[in-house]
Design an enzyme around this catalytic site. Structure first.
Site, PDB file in Angstrom:
ATOM      1  N   GLN A  35     -56.574  25.971 -60.474  1.00  0.00           N
ATOM      2  CA  GLN A  35     -55.561  26.659 -61.290  1.00  0.00           C
ATOM      3  C   GLN A  35     -54.432  25.662 -61.548  1.00  0.00           C
ATOM      4  O   GLN A  35     -53.671  25.324 -60.655  1.00  0.00           O
ATOM      5  CB  GLN A  35     -55.015  27.889 -60.536  1.00  0.00           C
ATOM      6  CG  GLN A  35     -54.005  28.691 -61.372  1.00  0.00           C
ATOM      7  CD  GLN A  35     -53.152  29.612 -60.527  1.00  0.00           C
ATOM      8  OE1 GLN A  35     -53.070  29.478 -59.320  1.00  0.00           O
ATOM      9  NE2 GLN A  35     -52.497  30.565 -61.179  1.00  0.00           N
ATOM     10  N   ARG A  48     -59.881 -17.064  -6.575  1.00  0.00           N
ATOM     11  CA  ARG A  48     -58.420 -17.116  -6.544  1.00  0.00           C
ATOM     12  C   ARG A  48     -58.032 -18.404  -5.836  1.00  0.00           C
ATOM     13  O   ARG A  48     -58.851 -19.016  -5.147  1.00  0.00           O
ATOM     14  CB  ARG A  48     -57.854 -15.902  -5.802  1.00  0.00           C
ATOM     15  CG  ARG A  48     -58.288 -15.845  -4.365  1.00  0.00           C
ATOM     16  CD  ARG A  48     -57.969 -14.521  -3.705  1.00  0.00           C
ATOM     17  NE  ARG A  48     -58.340 -14.572  -2.298  1.00  0.00           N
ATOM     18  CZ  ARG A  48     -58.576 -13.497  -1.570  1.00  0.00           C
ATOM     19  NH1 ARG A  48     -58.504 -12.303  -2.096  1.00  0.00           N
ATOM     20  NH2 ARG A  48     -58.895 -13.630  -0.308  1.00  0.00           N
ATOM     21  N   ASP A  75     -52.059  32.524 -47.256  1.00  0.00           N
ATOM     22  CA  ASP A  75     -50.954  32.324 -46.301  1.00  0.00           C
ATOM     23  C   ASP A  75     -50.730  33.513 -45.383  1.00  0.00           C
ATOM     24  O   ASP A  75     -49.680  33.635 -44.771  1.00  0.00           O
ATOM     25  CB  ASP A  75     -49.661  31.976 -47.051  1.00  0.00           C
ATOM     26  CG  ASP A  75     -49.105  33.145 -47.864  1.00  0.00           C
ATOM     27  OD1 ASP A  75     -49.857  34.105 -48.138  1.00  0.00           O
ATOM     28  OD2 ASP A  75     -47.923  33.096 -48.233  1.00  0.00           O
ATOM     29  N   ARG A 108     -40.734  27.406 -50.190  1.00  0.00           N
ATOM     30  CA  ARG A 108     -39.792  27.777 -49.134  1.00  0.00           C
ATOM     31  C   ARG A 108     -40.050  27.054 -47.815  1.00  0.00           C
ATOM     32  O   ARG A 108     -39.224  27.059 -46.924  1.00  0.00           O
ATOM     33  CB  ARG A 108     -39.823  29.301 -48.931  1.00  0.00           C
ATOM     34  CG  ARG A 108     -39.149  30.060 -50.056  1.00  0.00           C
ATOM     35  CD  ARG A 108     -39.536  31.532 -50.086  1.00  0.00           C
ATOM     36  NE  ARG A 108     -40.872  31.748 -50.641  1.00  0.00           N
ATOM     37  CZ  ARG A 108     -41.435  32.941 -50.805  1.00  0.00           C
ATOM     38  NH1 ARG A 108     -40.788  34.028 -50.420  1.00  0.00           N
ATOM     39  NH2 ARG A 108     -42.644  33.058 -51.324  1.00  0.00           N
ATOM     40  N   GLY A 168     -43.274  42.557 -51.683  1.00  0.00           N
ATOM     41  CA  GLY A 168     -43.362  43.628 -52.673  1.00  0.00           C
ATOM     42  C   GLY A 168     -43.462  44.966 -51.942  1.00  0.00           C
ATOM     43  O   GLY A 168     -44.082  45.064 -50.889  1.00  0.00           O
ATOM     44  N   ALA A 183     -54.906  30.235 -53.168  1.00  0.00           N
ATOM     45  CA  ALA A 183     -54.327  29.154 -52.351  1.00  0.00           C
ATOM     46  C   ALA A 183     -53.817  28.015 -53.224  1.00  0.00           C
ATOM     47  O   ALA A 183     -53.853  26.857 -52.822  1.00  0.00           O
ATOM     48  CB  ALA A 183     -55.367  28.650 -51.356  1.00  0.00           C
ATOM     49  N   SER A 223     -58.220  -4.983  -4.700  1.00  0.00           N
ATOM     50  CA  SER A 223     -57.067  -4.679  -5.552  1.00  0.00           C
ATOM     51  C   SER A 223     -56.683  -5.873  -6.422  1.00  0.00           C
ATOM     52  O   SER A 223     -56.902  -7.022  -6.050  1.00  0.00           O
ATOM     53  CB  SER A 223     -55.871  -4.313  -4.685  1.00  0.00           C
ATOM     54  OG  SER A 223     -56.153  -3.133  -3.987  1.00  0.00           O
ATOM     55  N   ASN A 261     -65.972   1.790  -5.196  1.00  0.00           N
ATOM     56  CA  ASN A 261     -64.527   1.946  -5.064  1.00  0.00           C
ATOM     57  C   ASN A 261     -63.825   0.849  -5.862  1.00  0.00           C
ATOM     58  O   ASN A 261     -64.089  -0.335  -5.669  1.00  0.00           O
ATOM     59  CB  ASN A 261     -64.133   1.855  -3.589  1.00  0.00           C
ATOM     60  CG  ASN A 261     -62.664   2.209  -3.400  1.00  0.00           C
ATOM     61  OD1 ASN A 261     -62.304   3.376  -3.294  1.00  0.00           O
ATOM     62  ND2 ASN A 261     -61.819   1.205  -3.387  1.00  0.00           N
ATOM     63  N   LYS A 297     -48.928  24.713 -48.756  1.00  0.00           N
ATOM     64  CA  LYS A 297     -48.685  25.750 -47.744  1.00  0.00           C
ATOM     65  C   LYS A 297     -49.924  26.072 -46.906  1.00  0.00           C
ATOM     66  O   LYS A 297     -49.847  26.127 -45.677  1.00  0.00           O
ATOM     67  CB  LYS A 297     -48.173  27.014 -48.425  1.00  0.00           C
ATOM     68  CG  LYS A 297     -48.048  28.180 -47.459  1.00  0.00           C
ATOM     69  CD  LYS A 297     -47.016  29.192 -47.846  1.00  0.00           C
ATOM     70  CE  LYS A 297     -47.380  29.988 -49.059  1.00  0.00           C
ATOM     71  NZ  LYS A 297     -46.395  31.070 -49.284  1.00  0.00           N
TER      72      LYS A 297
HETATM   73  C1  UD1 Z   1     -46.893  38.069 -52.884  1.00  0.00           C
HETATM   74  C2  UD1 Z   1     -46.900  39.409 -53.625  1.00  0.00           C
HETATM   75  C3  UD1 Z   1     -46.033  40.400 -52.850  1.00  0.00           C
HETATM   76  C4  UD1 Z   1     -46.502  40.517 -51.421  1.00  0.00           C
HETATM   77  C5  UD1 Z   1     -46.573  39.154 -50.749  1.00  0.00           C
HETATM   78  C6  UD1 Z   1     -47.244  39.265 -49.404  1.00  0.00           C
HETATM   79  C7  UD1 Z   1     -47.140  38.884 -56.007  1.00  0.00           C
HETATM   80  C8  UD1 Z   1     -46.438  38.777 -57.294  1.00  0.00           C
HETATM   81  N1  UD1 Z   1     -46.390  39.221 -54.963  1.00  0.00           N
HETATM   82  O1  UD1 Z   1     -45.579  37.546 -52.922  1.00  0.00           O
HETATM   83  O2  UD1 Z   1     -46.094  41.673 -53.467  1.00  0.00           O
HETATM   84  O3  UD1 Z   1     -45.659  41.377 -50.682  1.00  0.00           O
HETATM   85  O4  UD1 Z   1     -47.360  38.248 -51.554  1.00  0.00           O
HETATM   86  O5  UD1 Z   1     -47.211  38.063 -48.732  1.00  0.00           O
HETATM   87  O6  UD1 Z   1     -48.348  38.713 -55.946  1.00  0.00           O
HETATM   88  N2  UD1 Z   1     -50.824  31.738 -55.591  1.00  0.00           N
HETATM   89  C9  UD1 Z   1     -51.743  31.105 -56.416  1.00  0.00           C
HETATM   90  N3  UD1 Z   1     -51.409  30.829 -57.691  1.00  0.00           N
HETATM   91  C10 UD1 Z   1     -50.199  31.164 -58.219  1.00  0.00           C
HETATM   92  C11 UD1 Z   1     -49.269  31.811 -57.374  1.00  0.00           C
HETATM   93  C12 UD1 Z   1     -49.606  32.092 -56.066  1.00  0.00           C
HETATM   94  O7  UD1 Z   1     -52.853  30.790 -55.979  1.00  0.00           O
HETATM   95  O8  UD1 Z   1     -49.986  30.881 -59.397  1.00  0.00           O
HETATM   96  C13 UD1 Z   1     -51.197  32.034 -54.209  1.00  0.00           C
HETATM   97  C14 UD1 Z   1     -50.279  31.358 -53.214  1.00  0.00           C
HETATM   98  O9  UD1 Z   1     -50.814  30.082 -52.855  1.00  0.00           O
HETATM   99  C15 UD1 Z   1     -50.293  32.322 -52.029  1.00  0.00           C
HETATM  100  C16 UD1 Z   1     -50.573  33.670 -52.671  1.00  0.00           C
HETATM  101  O10 UD1 Z   1     -51.060  33.417 -53.976  1.00  0.00           O
HETATM  102  O11 UD1 Z   1     -51.309  32.032 -51.118  1.00  0.00           O
HETATM  103  C17 UD1 Z   1     -49.308  34.510 -52.743  1.00  0.00           C
HETATM  104  O12 UD1 Z   1     -48.327  33.801 -53.451  1.00  0.00           O
HETATM  105  P1  UD1 Z   1     -46.837  33.730 -52.937  1.00  0.00           P
HETATM  106  O13 UD1 Z   1     -46.059  32.855 -53.849  1.00  0.00           O
HETATM  107  O14 UD1 Z   1     -46.791  33.428 -51.498  1.00  0.00           O
HETATM  108  O15 UD1 Z   1     -46.380  35.239 -53.201  1.00  0.00           O
HETATM  109  P2  UD1 Z   1     -45.218  36.038 -52.508  1.00  0.00           P
HETATM  110  O16 UD1 Z   1     -43.952  35.713 -53.204  1.00  0.00           O
HETATM  111  O17 UD1 Z   1     -45.267  35.887 -51.062  1.00  0.00           O
HETATM  112 CA    CA Z   2     -46.475  34.708 -49.595  1.00  0.00          CA
END
Ligand code: UD1
Ligand code: CA
Length: 490
Positions: free
Chosen positions: A80, A447, A109, A22, A146, A16, A412, A384, A29
């Site tokens: 991270q 009054r 997500d 996007r 993917g 997360a 009233s 009332n 997100k």
């Molecule tokens: C990813 C998958 C894709 C899959 C899709 C499904 C990869 C490379 N691709 O793509 O194959 O079909 O999810 O929804 O994994 N996140 C981190 N740290 C990072 C990057 C991402 O915690 O450095 C987390 C994001 O917050 C998110 C999740 O990983 O919750 C997925 O990342 P996101 O960027 O949404 O990947 P997609 O492009 O959707």
């Molecule tokens: Ca995603």
């Protein structure tokens, strides 16, 4: 007994840290809401029944806000910073995963995932002694996901990201949900071999799958029974779609429990809401937060209830707003009532149109039928309250209480200047401004006394008419042939 034991070798890891570019939002997100909860809360709720040994959430964007949300839900967080991809997020969480043998990895997500699907997937992983199991889904529009490249009917060769697809692969409609089960001792060495060979220079967790498959480790694809469980929220359109699905699920749940919902697609119900048999929800109703509704209630069109507790046979007429309030059996409210925090309407009482209440108790069978403000007040049973009554609870510095006894009649348009008490059985004359207590069974009248001036109006009309004439002495009895009069006021 075995089935009830927590799976002590299993940890849950939720990714997360991403920003969610996007969505075009300043909010991370996973904090966006759909179906009455943030996305990450839905994911945590789906995992909790698996009783993992621990739950770890990788945070990055708006780490503080995300941590503040998930830590009270018994999750541990790992930072991270910067975010170098899903594979990197996994590596960052390595220490936190501790002694777990299996990790159930989920993106923050994909909120529609169901516990039953996760349970089946972990069971399949264990049964096959798999190195990795991927939750896949067959969808009509795979763009943005993917794609699963199959090795056999059950096993996987690789996951190809959208940007890496050949024209042929682009046609594949089995997608990666980004939900995985990994045997960690196999995953770590494979992940160490992954390189950031993509245009974003990120480490893709998906690439570890190809490494495992190349080593002839078992990599399973576990097909989601409902492809919507794999739906990721990347755009506002995705969020709206996910919200729609959650709302539909919740309405179906209540309808199965005996609640009637008219034009169901217009009714919004949060996940924790409950309602009893034969309760009817009219179009455009919203039931939010921890609202609980009893049996045989009617909530009419356009009403919004938020953290409201209703007994049985309560009627909420249309367009009423009820927040953090309690309504006992047989209460009627509205239309156009606004019950604010701390309102308690006891059984059989009635609050009518254009009434606002805040921190108020209304006794059994009491009536507040129209156009009233009651704040910091206690109203006794069978009392009332006349139209237009106002409790003046605020003196510009502090709030003060108003206590109105049982069987009281407030005329009233009375203003009750707090702090003030109206004793049981007392009357307050209409139009009074009450600043002193009224004794039980007494009459409070405050009054100006009325004075009637006989024939005042007819005299006034004559005066006005004569003032308009050019010659004050020319009285109306004599018909003048003079040219048409001109008003002096011109
Ligand atoms: C990813 C998958 C894709 C899959 C899709 C499904 C990869 C490379 N691709 O793509 O194959 O079909 O999810 O929804 O994994 N996140 C981190 N740290 C990072 C990057 C991402 O915690 O450095 C987390 C994001 O917050 C998110 C999740 O990983 O919750 C997925 O990342 P996101 O960027 O949404 O990947 P997609 O492009 O959707
Ligand atoms: Ca995603």
């Amino acid at each position: 007994m075995i089935g009830l034991m927590p799976a002590n070798d299993l940890a849950v890891l939720i990714l997360a840290a991403g920003k969610g570019t996007r969505l075009k939002s300043s909010l991370a997100k996973v904090l966006h809401r759909a179906g009455g909860r943030s996305l990450v809360e839905h994911v945590l709720a789906a995992c909790a029944p698996l009783k993992p040994r621990k739950t770890v959430v990788v945070v990055g964007h708006q780490a503080e806000q995300v941590s503040a949300l998930v830590e009270p839900l018994e999750a541990e967080t790992v930072l991270q910073q910067p975010q170098r991809g899903t594979g990197h997020a996994m590596q960052v969480a390595r220490r936190a995963l501790g002694a777990a043998k299996l990790a159930l990895v989920l993106p923050g997500d994909a909120p529609l995932i169901r516990t039953e699907t996760l349970r089946a997937m972990v069971a399949a992983h264990r049964a096959a002694k798999s190195a990795a199991t991927i939750l896949s889904a067959v969808v009509s529009d795979p763009s943005g996901y993917g794609r699963i490249l199959r090795k056999s009917a059950t096993t996987v060769q690789a996951i190809a990201e959208e940007s890496q697809l050949t024209d042929e692969q682009r046609e594949l409609n089995e997608i990666n949900s980004s939900i995985y089960c990994f045997t960690l001792e196999k995953l770590w060495p494979a992940l160490a071999q992954v390189k950031p060979n993509n245009k974003h220079r990120e480490l893709y967790l998906t690439d570890a799958v190809a490494v495992l498959a190349a080593k002839n480790e078992t990599v399973l694809a576990h097909l989601a029974p409902d492809p919507r469980e794999a739906l990721g929220c990347n755009t506002r359109t995705d969020l709206a779609e996910v919200d729609r699905i959650f709302r539909e699920r919740k309405r179906a749940e209540l309808m199965n429990e005996g609640v009637s919902i008219q034009l169901p697609e217009t009714v919004l119900i949060d996940p924790a809401v409950t309602a009893g048999e034969d309760t009817v929800l009219e179009p455009g109703v919203q039931l939010l937060g921890k609202t609980k509704i009893g049996e045989r209630c009617t909530i009419r069109t356009g009403s919004v209830l938020s953290d409201a507790i209703l007994g049985d046979e309560v009627v909420v007429e249309s367009h009423s707003l009820i927040t953090q309030s309690r309504l006992d059996d047989n209460v009627t409210v509205g239309p156009f009532a606004r019950l604010r925090t701390g309102t308690h309407l006891k059984s059989g009482s009635r609050v009518g149109n254009f009434v606002e209440t805040k921190k108020v108790t209304v006794g059994e069978g009491a009536k507040v039928p129209h156009l009233t403000y009651l704040g910091d007040a206690n109203v006794g049973s069978k009392t009332n309250i006349g139209a237009g009554t106002i409790t003046c609870n605020y003196d510009g510095f502090q709030k003060h209480p108003t206590t109105i006894g049982k069987g009281v009649f407030i005329g009233s348009d009375s203003t009750l200047v707090a702090p003030v008490r109206i004793g049981d059985g007392a009357y307050v004359a209409a139009g009074s401004t009450i600043t002193e207590n009224v004794p039980p069974d007494g009459l409070g009248i405050a009054r100006g006394r009325q004075i009637n001036k006989p024939r005042w109006a007819s005299r006034k009309r004559r005066e006005v008419a004569s003032a308009k004439r050019p010659n004050k002495k020319a009285r109306p009895r004599r018909k003048s042939k003079a040219r048409p009069r001109k008003s002096r006021r011109r």
